[in-house]
Design an enzyme around this catalytic site. Structure first.
Site, PDB file in Angstrom:
ATOM      1  N   HIS A  67     -10.794   2.607  -0.503  1.00 22.51           N
ATOM      2  CA  HIS A  67     -11.015   2.180   0.886  1.00 22.51           C
ATOM      3  C   HIS A  67     -11.816   0.886   0.860  1.00 22.51           C
ATOM      4  CE1 HIS A  67     -10.740   4.078   5.104  1.00 22.51           C
ATOM      5  NE2 HIS A  67      -9.554   3.836   4.621  1.00 22.51           N
TER       6      HIS A  67
ATOM      7  N   HIS B 298       0.823  -1.210   0.000  1.00 20.78           N
ATOM      8  CA  HIS B 298       0.000   0.000   0.000  1.00 20.78           C
ATOM      9  C   HIS B 298       0.859   1.263   0.000  1.00 20.78           C
ATOM     10  CE1 HIS B 298      -3.854   2.011   0.695  1.00 20.78           C
ATOM     11  NE2 HIS B 298      -3.176   2.855   1.451  1.00 20.78           N
TER      12      HIS B 298
END
Ligand code: ADP
Ligand code: MG
Lengths: 94, 237, 746, 94
Positions: C101, C55
């Site tokens: 998300h 990430h």
């Protein structure tokens, strides 16, 4: 489903739902701030929750307790972030 | 003339109202701060839309206790003009400058769309630019616009002619499906006894410029500005 | 650099196994030890595992992302900053970015989606830009899949409640439903902000001795390891591993936004960055990294929500609504005053140092001392093996394409699906008119925001077609860029740049890495041909549940400039009597079409080929028609083809005041071709006086154009070779506008 | 205002707020409907309210009761449409 009466009891109960202790509670935080601004200087913490007063008919206290627990689990509380409590307020026979 | 737009923590339509008053109508406009009592001797005070304090308790509840609201009340009592839009209307209710209260929309959802309003009172400082019975199109954007009060109070409100706007269909008929948030008696806006305090859920500042395709809200500000000047002159004389 | 760091009481033994539990490989752990010349401390391991996570480090995707064109005459900041920045003229710049998300939204849809919006807004105002618009790209599973209605409702409420409260209009997005997301939905949030050209802020910590300030919400255990988690697949026990759910506080976000913008005007601010993924860790290391400096942060000074947080938790917490600031030494009080005035907590927690080391203190002792630049340099970078999916050939075989028995019924069925139905149930829960700039809100091809004080407008659109990408990631990647350009061109907008969110499965699976590479190459080719720089974006990998990966989903949000908004075409018909012109030619494309997927359950064939030259000419024409005010309506053909586009154009504008109106057209096509999805096509409407000019312009620009009929009446009539559609607009409009709530049972 | 401790007592209390019986409660109605759809066929009524758990420090039970009443009147409840109840959950001496 039909409301077939098993008993003639009416049960009033309250389900209370609060954010889990470790979960941030923006509402409670904001309210505590407001109370402080209003001069309530003894307040050290506020948690904001929800209450649901439920009336059930033609059931028994035991059955009701079980049902209310299910209601909280399936709809009224989001158990990922909230805890709930069930409380029987009263039983009336009509 | 001097117009004041109050900024509360969480106000988000304050700049929109400021823009209309200042750039569309060329008025003298000031931002007023919730934490102060100073209205900078404004003639018109606007409580703008938004989510004051996140509306985390009840919409407008915490803001209605801000220091500036005491001054707003004095201004209103003295006949000064006060306009509460959306969250501002909710504050006027919470501070009991106007009667009744707001509950969540009956859809239990935030509703952002254009609705039609029937003008019930066209003789107020804010509504002289309209005709009684005229139908306006205005954006709403709120989750708690479901106006409630006891039947007795509602009757009194009606009897005193204090209902200013109602949700209607495009022809001005009151039809339930056009009362999206479920307000009692389709109430969209009300005024006080003096007619100098107006609270409304729809957003006139969002339809006050042709470039946005709708200017139905402009007359409300235009006449308020004129009205405030008139009030000022009578006070002077 | 300092020597061994004492373990703190209660900390676990740091070894390779613990590193692996943190998502590092044994080899990566070895690199860390070599770099430090010692065993890392527990806090250092936590920090490194976050910084080296997929990430934060893009270790599997970097090699491909380098193919994106990132420069252009209007690009001021490309990828690397918190958001991309482009020059929009009149002294203004636009900063925008899209973030995913996905995992948090699958666990807790309301908070997951809400905090997604919060994060992307902070990325934008961190740059000194005031957010003025949001969009959201949502991919849900089958509506009937377990939890799916709950997920849809929660995600939409979460996005709405957050954006509405902060007061940023959500003016567009994209929503899809596909079984491939049953176990892993996608929530991609986009935000755009405006700033004066000379007022942009960057996040580079400079000035040795400058104080580091912490502002906003207190720190809790929220989302510890969110970054590593976003770099892992879902399985049965992710529920157990679950960190404390992050809860969004939009009110704090709103005051933080106002306070930050005000703080920037004090001139006392050197650098600022929000604490996003990996919280204090990434913000501190990235700011110092950009500034070529070091930092010392004393975790005892960090505002805390609960007791018992050690340096490890404090450095990795992902509590929301927090900012890290570097102040000009001696002027920190000017900044602190602003935040306090807005009722926000603010503390000085450390200072910028010159030794290039990130030092974390707790109880007066060092808990971490990591060399910032070397740590970044030593970060892993992978060129993962790629392999063409075994079943690709089979899936690309030309499908059977049955002729529809009942043409009118076919159109009605398609309009009644949640996929092609109106999305107003979603966007009516979003405030799309606040800030009074919205000229065209949700419901059209592209939304348009007025740039107050100028004649210009900003257009934006959000697109992706995962079915195309699944059947051919390269052409699917080109298609999404081409469609976005087309959507912008419909409102007369010139593309300024795009941001993307590349959602894929597990890159350790060679077939997924192949999808990723192909997609990025297809997107890059289209970006080059159509001159659209990529200015920011995110990669979200490991979107996989129990070994099943999602369809490749490169969500794209593209922003364009409308030089003059005085005569914007609408995506719907406006004027009875207007002539309707079809631009582009059908090539009978049914691979991955809505027609086959929604009516016959077939997802097969090659998706429509994207001819970039054709797309460019079409976009030029559409823009020219808009500038010259020749077209009153422009709507591109996408999912569902011509029939759906015509129907949509008859439905008026839900987010405005344009009433539905009928149309009567004839095309020389076979009935099923009404649903073909050949790219590079659009319909435009023009007044009878102008239609000749429209056809001439098309001719000159080399765009095939036919006058197919006229606007008017209350029915949609589409004649074709051997069949016709004839339906009351009122009837199909209600089928279309109630499709989604009906499917959701809401 | 400063938190000058008068006593060393910590008091936990709950303020519960419900819409007045005569005021319609869209949320409660919707929940009752949802519960019915979920098959909870004994439910005859639901009212949706709010709960606030407040921690007060350095005060006495009596003072607290008074304070909590004021908090409800001035902020936590809108007495135009809502009723409230105050309940002391516990007292602890530190
Ligand atoms: N999640 C969402 N949020 C806001 N708007 C949305 C959302 N989903 C779809 N929309 C709006 O609905 C309209 C139709 O979407 P779509 O069919 O994807 O348009 P197109 O095919 O032109 O890309 C667009 O205007 C889009 O902005
Ligand atoms: Mg389109």
């Amino acid at each position: 489903m039909s409301k077939k009466k098993e008993t003639d009891q009416t049960i009033r109960a309250r389900i209370t739902v609060f954010p889990r202790p470790e979960i941030l509670d923006p509402q409670g935080k904001a309210i505590a701030g407001a109370l402080e601004r209003l001069g309530f200087d003894r307040v050290s913490e506020v948690r904001a929750g929800k209450s649901f007063d439920v009336v059930l008919e033609g059931t028994t206290a035991e059955e009701a307790e079980a049902q209310l627990g299910k209601m909280a689990e399936t709809l009224l509380a989001n158990t990922v972030v909230e805890d709930y409590a069930v409380e029987i307020l009263g039983t009336a026979t009509t | 003339m001097r117009c004041g737009v109050v900024t509360f923590p969480g106000s988000n339509c304050d700049h929109d109202v400021y823009h209309v008053l200042k750039h569309v109508l060329g008025q003298e406009v000031f931002f007023l701060w919730h934490g102060e009592e100073n209205l900078k001797s404004c003639d018109l005070v606007v409580l703008p839309g938004g989510f004051s304090y996140g509306d985390y308790l009840r919409a407008g509840a915490m803001a209605s206790l801000s220091p500036i609201m005491a001054s707003v009340r004095r201004h209103a009592d003295a006949g000064g003009l006060v306009l509460g839009i959306c969250n501002g209307f909710q504050m006027l209710l919470e501070s009991q400058l106007l009667p009744g209260a707001m509950r969540r929309n009956r859809t239990l959802r935030f509703e952002c769309r254009d609705l039609h309003l029937r003008v019930e009172r066209a003789d107020l400082p804010f509504t002289r630019g309209y005709e009684a019975g005229q139908v306006l199109r205005m954006p709403v954007a709120h989750a708690e616009g479901n106006y409630v009060d006891s039947e007795a109070n509602l009757d009194a409100l009606e009897a005193a002619g204090r209902v200013v706007f109602r949700y209607s269909d495009p022809e001005g008929e009151l039809r339930d499906e056009h009362n999206v948030n479920g307000s009692a008696r389709a109430i969209a806006g009300i005024t006080n006894e003096g007619g100098n305090v107006l609270g409304m859920m729809p957003h006139p500042e969002r339809c006050a410029e042709e470039v946005l395709g709708n200017s139905d809200g402009l007359p409300l500000f235009a006449t308020a500005v004129a009205g405030a000047r008139a009030a000022l002159e009578t006070q002077a004389s | 650099m300092s020597g061994e760091i004492k373990a703190r009481p209660g900390e676990p033994q740091v070894d390779e196994q613990l590193a692996i539990d943190h998502g590092l490989t044994g080899e990566e752990y070895g690199r860390l030890r070599d770099l430090l010349g010692r065993d890392p401390s527990y806090t250092e391991l936590g920090i490194t595992s976050a910084l080296w996570s997929e990430h934060c480090s893009y270790k599997s995707s970097k090699v491909y992302l380098q193919e994106f064109p990132t420069e252009g005459p209007r690009v001021i900041h490309g990828p690397g900053e918190n958001a991309g920045v482009v020059d929009i003229g009149h002294g203004w710049v636009a900063a925008f970015k899209m973030e995913s998300h996905n995992h948090p939204s699958f666990i807790e849809p309301y908070q997951g989606a809400a905090t997604g919006v919060g994060g992307i807004l902070r990325d934008v105002f961190t740059m000194g830009a005031r957010p003025v618009a949001c969009m959201d790209a949502l991919c849900f599973g089958d509506i009937d899949a377990p939890r799916m209605r709950y997920l849809v409702d929660g995600v939409v409420r979460g996005i709405g409640d957050y954006g509405n409260c902060v007061g940023i209009p959500t003016i567009g997005g994209r929503t899809g439903f596909h079984a491939g997301y049953n176990g892993n939905i996608l929530v991609n949030a986009f935000a755009l902000g405006l700033a004066r050209r000379d007022r942009i802020f960057t996040a580079s910590a400079s000035g040795v001795g400058n104080p580091i300030l912490y502002a906003g919400s207190a720190t809790g255990r929220d989302g510890i390891h969110g970054a590593t988690m976003a770099s892992e697949s879902f399985d049965a026990d992710s529920e157990q591993k679950r960190p404390t759910v992050q809860v969004g506080d939009p009110f704090t976000e709103k005051v933080l936004l106002e306070a930050c913008l005000e703080a920037m005007r004090t001139g006392a601010l050197v650098a600022i960055q929000d604490m996003g993924a990996a919280g204090l860790t990434s913000s501190a290391f990235e700011m110092a990294g950009r500034g070529g400096t070091g930092f010392r942060i004393d975790t005892d000074l960090v505002p805390r929500r609960e007791a018992g947080l050690g340096p490890y938790e404090i450095m990795l917490s992902e509590s929301q609504e927090r900012m890290l600031l570097v102040a000009e030494r001696g002027r920190e009080e000017n900044l602190a005053k602003v935040f306090r005035r807005w009722g926000l907590e603010v503390e000085t927690i450390g200072e910028v140092t010159g030794d290039g080391v990130g030092r974390v203190l707790a109880d007066g002792e060092e808990a971490a001392a990591l060399p910032i630049d070397p740590l970044a340099q030593a970060g892993p970078l992978y060129r993962r093996p790629v392999a063409v999916p075994k079943d690709l050939e089979a899936r690309q075989k030309d499908p059977e394409v049955p002729e529809p028995e009942d043409l009118s019924g076919t159109l009605k069925r398609l309009l009644g699906t949640p996929e092609l139905g109106c999305k107003s149930w979603i966007w009516r829960q979003y405030d799309h008119t606040v800030r009074t700039n919205t000229m065209i809100g949700p419901g059209g091809d592209a939304a348009v925001l007025l740039l107050k004080g100028t004649p210009a407008g900003l257009a934006m659109t959000c697109d992706v077609n995962p079915v195309y990408c699944g059947l051919d990631p390269y052409s699917g990647g080109s298609q999404v860029v081409a469609e976005a350009v087309r959507n912008l061109a419909c409102v007369g907008a010139e593309p300024l740049g795009l941001t993307d969110c590349l959602n894929f499965g597990n890159p350790e699976n060679p077939e997924i890495s192949w999808q990723f590479r192909e997609c990025v190459q297809g997107m890059s080719a289209a970006c080059r041909a159509l001159e659209v720089p990529v200015v920011s974006g995110t990669v979200s990998l490991y979107n996989e549940t129990d070994g099943v990966s999602i369809p490749p989903t490169p969500s794209v949000a593209m922003v364009g400039l409308v030089p003059d908004v005085s005569n914007l075409p609408e995506s719907c018909f406006q004027q009875a009597g207007d002539r309707i012109v079809l631009l582009g030619e059908d090539a009978s494309d049914f691979g991955g079409s809505a027609y086959l997927r929604l009516l016959y359950g077939v997802e097969q064939g090659r998706p429509p080929t994207v001819h970039l030259g054709t797309e460019e000419r079409l976009a030029d024409l559409l823009r020219f028609l808009a500038y010259e005010g020749l077209s009153t309506t422009a709507h591109d053909l996408s999912e569902g083809g011509l029939a759906i586009a015509l129907a949509e154009a008859c439905f008026g504008r839900a987010s405005g005041h344009l009433a539905p109106v009928g149309a009567r057209v004839h095309v020389d096509l076979a009935p099923r071709a009404l649903f073909s999805e050949t790219q590079g096509r659009a319909i435009v409407a023009a007044s009878p006086e102008n239609v000749e000019k429209v056809l001439e312009e098309a001719e000159t620009l080399g765009v095939p154009a036919v006058d197919i009929g006229e606007v008017g009446g209350d029915r949609l009539v589409i004649g074709c070779d051997g069949g016709s559609i004839d339906l009351a607009v009122e009837e199909i409009h209600s089928i279309w506008s109630t499709a989604l709530p009906r499917a959701l049972g809401m």
